[in-house]
Design a protein around this motif. Sequence first.
Motif, PDB file in Angstrom:
ATOM      1  N   PHE A 189       1.242   7.788  -9.432  1.00 19.25           N
ATOM      2  CA  PHE A 189       1.543   9.146  -8.817  1.00 19.25           C
ATOM      3  C   PHE A 189       1.521  10.762  -9.782  1.00 19.25           C
ATOM      4  O   PHE A 189       0.422  11.617 -10.332  1.00 19.25           O
ATOM      5  CB  PHE A 189       2.881   9.362  -7.611  1.00 19.25           C
ATOM      6  CG  PHE A 189       2.856  11.101  -7.514  1.00 19.25           C
ATOM      7  CD1 PHE A 189       2.253  12.118  -6.481  1.00 19.25           C
ATOM      8  CD2 PHE A 189       4.034  11.907  -7.405  1.00 19.25           C
ATOM      9  CE1 PHE A 189       1.661  12.944  -6.115  1.00 19.25           C
ATOM     10  CE2 PHE A 189       3.979  12.930  -7.020  1.00 19.25           C
ATOM     11  CZ  PHE A 189       2.895  13.488  -6.551  1.00 19.25           C
ATOM     12  N   ARG A 190       2.377  10.383 -10.889  1.00 21.85           N
ATOM     13  CA  ARG A 190       2.390  11.026 -11.886  1.00 21.85           C
ATOM     14  C   ARG A 190       0.959  10.890 -12.942  1.00 21.85           C
ATOM     15  O   ARG A 190       0.703  12.337 -13.240  1.00 21.85           O
ATOM     16  CB  ARG A 190       3.820  10.647 -12.758  1.00 21.85           C
ATOM     17  CG  ARG A 190       5.413  11.499 -12.334  1.00 21.85           C
ATOM     18  CD  ARG A 190       6.351  10.810 -13.930  1.00 21.85           C
ATOM     19  NE  ARG A 190       7.408  11.025 -13.245  1.00 21.85           N
ATOM     20  CZ  ARG A 190       7.909  10.120 -13.138  1.00 21.85           C
ATOM     21  NH1 ARG A 190       7.566   8.848 -13.291  1.00 21.85           N
ATOM     22  NH2 ARG A 190       9.586  10.214 -12.682  1.00 21.85           N
ATOM     23  N   LEU A 191       0.869  10.272 -13.061  1.00 23.63           N
ATOM     24  CA  LEU A 191      -0.499   9.647 -14.068  1.00 23.63           C
ATOM     25  C   LEU A 191      -1.754  10.678 -13.156  1.00 23.63           C
ATOM     26  O   LEU A 191      -2.448  10.912 -13.769  1.00 23.63           O
ATOM     27  CB  LEU A 191      -0.693   8.555 -13.911  1.00 23.63           C
ATOM     28  CG  LEU A 191      -2.164   8.160 -14.834  1.00 23.63           C
ATOM     29  CD1 LEU A 191      -2.150   8.074 -15.708  1.00 23.63           C
ATOM     30  CD2 LEU A 191      -1.750   6.442 -15.003  1.00 23.63           C
ATOM     31  N   HIS A 192      -1.681  10.174 -11.564  1.00 19.14           N
ATOM     32  CA  HIS A 192      -3.126  10.955 -10.985  1.00 19.14           C
ATOM     33  C   HIS A 192      -2.626  12.576 -10.891  1.00 19.14           C
ATOM     34  O   HIS A 192      -3.628  13.404 -11.177  1.00 19.14           O
ATOM     35  CB  HIS A 192      -3.010  10.581  -9.837  1.00 19.14           C
ATOM     36  CG  HIS A 192      -3.947  10.499  -9.707  1.00 19.14           C
ATOM     37  ND1 HIS A 192      -4.996   9.490  -8.196  1.00 19.14           N
ATOM     38  CD2 HIS A 192      -5.049  11.489  -9.130  1.00 19.14           C
ATOM     39  CE1 HIS A 192      -6.597   9.699  -7.576  1.00 19.14           C
ATOM     40  NE2 HIS A 192      -6.342  11.598  -8.043  1.00 19.14           N
ATOM     41  N   VAL A 193      -2.225  13.113 -10.766  1.00 20.00           N
ATOM     42  CA  VAL A 193      -1.153  14.578 -10.887  1.00 20.00           C
ATOM     43  C   VAL A 193      -1.358  14.955 -11.714  1.00 20.00           C
ATOM     44  O   VAL A 193      -2.099  15.937 -12.467  1.00 20.00           O
ATOM     45  CB  VAL A 193       0.119  15.151 -10.549  1.00 20.00           C
ATOM     46  CG1 VAL A 193       0.402  16.294 -10.932  1.00 20.00           C
ATOM     47  CG2 VAL A 193       0.711  14.597  -9.102  1.00 20.00           C
ATOM     48  N   ARG A 194      -1.066  14.381 -13.076  1.00 16.56           N
ATOM     49  CA  ARG A 194      -1.601  14.576 -14.723  1.00 16.56           C
ATOM     50  C   ARG A 194      -3.235  14.523 -15.038  1.00 16.56           C
ATOM     51  O   ARG A 194      -3.479  15.532 -15.435  1.00 16.56           O
ATOM     52  CB  ARG A 194      -1.219  13.909 -15.586  1.00 16.56           C
ATOM     53  CG  ARG A 194       0.795  14.621 -16.086  1.00 16.56           C
ATOM     54  CD  ARG A 194       1.075  14.049 -17.248  1.00 16.56           C
ATOM     55  NE  ARG A 194       2.835  13.564 -17.063  1.00 16.56           N
ATOM     56  CZ  ARG A 194       3.849  13.157 -16.886  1.00 16.56           C
ATOM     57  NH1 ARG A 194       3.462  11.903 -16.663  1.00 16.56           N
ATOM     58  NH2 ARG A 194       4.648  13.399 -17.207  1.00 16.56           N
ATOM     59  N   GLY A 216       0.883  12.246  -0.501  1.00 21.76           N
ATOM     60  CA  GLY A 216       0.659  11.568   1.462  1.00 21.76           C
ATOM     61  C   GLY A 216       0.451  10.263   0.960  1.00 21.76           C
ATOM     62  O   GLY A 216       1.335   9.269   1.573  1.00 21.76           O
ATOM     63  N   TRP A 217      -0.040   9.737  -0.174  1.00 22.83           N
ATOM     64  CA  TRP A 217      -0.392   8.585   0.127  1.00 22.83           C
ATOM     65  C   TRP A 217       0.338   7.582  -1.007  1.00 22.83           C
ATOM     66  O   TRP A 217       0.604   6.292  -0.351  1.00 22.83           O
ATOM     67  CB  TRP A 217      -2.298   8.692  -0.921  1.00 22.83           C
ATOM     68  CG  TRP A 217      -3.058   9.349  -0.053  1.00 22.83           C
ATOM     69  CD1 TRP A 217      -3.394   9.146   1.768  1.00 22.83           C
ATOM     70  CD2 TRP A 217      -4.284   9.424  -0.666  1.00 22.83           C
ATOM     71  NE1 TRP A 217      -4.349   9.724   1.933  1.00 22.83           N
ATOM     72  CE2 TRP A 217      -4.840  10.598   0.569  1.00 22.83           C
ATOM     73  CE3 TRP A 217      -5.150   9.725  -1.421  1.00 22.83           C
ATOM     74  CZ2 TRP A 217      -6.646  10.807   0.197  1.00 22.83           C
ATOM     75  CZ3 TRP A 217      -6.001  10.690  -1.602  1.00 22.83           C
ATOM     76  CH2 TRP A 217      -7.292  11.067  -0.318  1.00 22.83           C
ATOM     77  N   TYR A 218       0.351   7.940  -2.231  1.00 29.25           N
ATOM     78  CA  TYR A 218       1.078   7.188  -2.823  1.00 29.25           C
ATOM     79  C   TYR A 218       3.199   7.172  -2.825  1.00 29.25           C
ATOM     80  O   TYR A 218       3.288   6.551  -2.588  1.00 29.25           O
ATOM     81  CB  TYR A 218       1.185   8.175  -5.064  1.00 29.25           C
ATOM     82  CG  TYR A 218      -0.536   7.846  -5.230  1.00 29.25           C
ATOM     83  CD1 TYR A 218      -0.276   6.798  -5.832  1.00 29.25           C
ATOM     84  CD2 TYR A 218      -0.802   8.639  -5.782  1.00 29.25           C
ATOM     85  CE1 TYR A 218      -1.634   6.318  -7.218  1.00 29.25           C
ATOM     86  CE2 TYR A 218      -2.606   8.827  -6.485  1.00 29.25           C
ATOM     87  CZ  TYR A 218      -2.271   7.311  -6.585  1.00 29.25           C
ATOM     88  OH  TYR A 218      -3.526   7.576  -7.202  1.00 29.25           O
ATOM     89  N   LEU A 219       3.308   7.807  -2.287  1.00 25.80           N
ATOM     90  CA  LEU A 219       4.757   8.062  -2.133  1.00 25.80           C
ATOM     91  C   LEU A 219       5.190   6.780  -0.834  1.00 25.80           C
ATOM     92  O   LEU A 219       6.618   6.712  -0.153  1.00 25.80           O
ATOM     93  CB  LEU A 219       5.301   9.799  -1.611  1.00 25.80           C
ATOM     94  CG  LEU A 219       5.357  10.571  -3.153  1.00 25.80           C
ATOM     95  CD1 LEU A 219       5.500  11.495  -2.474  1.00 25.80           C
ATOM     96  CD2 LEU A 219       5.613   9.664  -4.242  1.00 25.80           C
TER      97      LEU A 219
END
Length: 364
Positions: free
Chosen positions: A306-311, A328-331
């Motif tokens: 999630f962090r990686l995708h947001v970055r 919504g997807w990663y969590l």
Amino acid sequence: MARSSHYVAEQLELAHSDAASLVMERGAAAAGLSWPPAPFAPRDAGSLRERLAANPFLMAPMASVTDCAYRMMMRAGGAALAYTEMVSVTGIHYGSDKTWSLVQPNVGEPDLAVQLFGADPEHFREAASQLGEHVGERLALVDVNMACPVPKVTRGGAGSALLDDPVLAARIVRTLREELDVPVTVKIRIGRVPDHIVGADFARAMEAAGASAIAVHGRVASQMYRGQSSADAISRVVDAVSVPVIASGDALNAARAAKLLKDTGAVACFVARGSYGDPWVFRNARRILGGEDALEVTPEMRLAAFRLHVRLLGATGAHIARARSLAGWYLRGVPEAAAWRERAMHCVTLDDYLTLADELEATL
């Protein structure tokens, strides 16, 4: 019409920077992903059938989802090839900056497939003639969407509306074949309504027009995404043509993707919604297909991804609002997931999302 603008210049600058690659290099391992990804097999490695069979799980094109950040994540998860969002050839004809931004690959992407939609063969010709300028040697193939059931697409005669006009659809394929030196493929549904299944006949017509592969979603257009996709209907298309077939529909996890491939006899399989928050689905589908167990995805890996995708959204210039869907997807599957997803809906900046991830990780 000129396509130069501050917007396009900014997109090109971001795409050609190494920011996204650096983000991937620093964060992929913690998420259980691999970077850089293996490129789609080059044309001198064999026929398209052989190249697809070598790694049969592909990231499907999805409107408003498959931007370059999404494509990079899925390639890091093992997708053999990733597709752009649907690109309007009419938008290209009228010089739309936004349309061309969908096509531009990031410097970190080894290659990509471009999916086009429209109903005017001459617009397809214009688009094909300009793709080299925007994608260059990284263009793996061009796909024509003849499957989209959304009314705003079909009202103009595009998407699944082309299933009712195989003559026009064939002209589009032949036009692209005249302009391109990469494979031209089509994505279809098995029909528009349940009492008029045309998948096999339509696929034969597209093969005769020069299509190098046929991707088949096993629903009729009137179903939209309701009900079940028919593996049997896809199998009938496989039996009807000699070109490779890519199965599509209900590959909602790694096990189902592997099963769809086996049940249909297709050469390859599209994973669409099954990749939401699950870039590992491609590698795990290959493991299952080979008789191995899927690798476990831990909450820590989910948070790292999630962090990686947001970055990556920040590094590629994507709108940060897309991170709400990512949350919504990663969590899913983390402790108290619903509460954390609700909190994510109130995040506004990149730092907001990263802070949320740090706070969640402290509870694990």
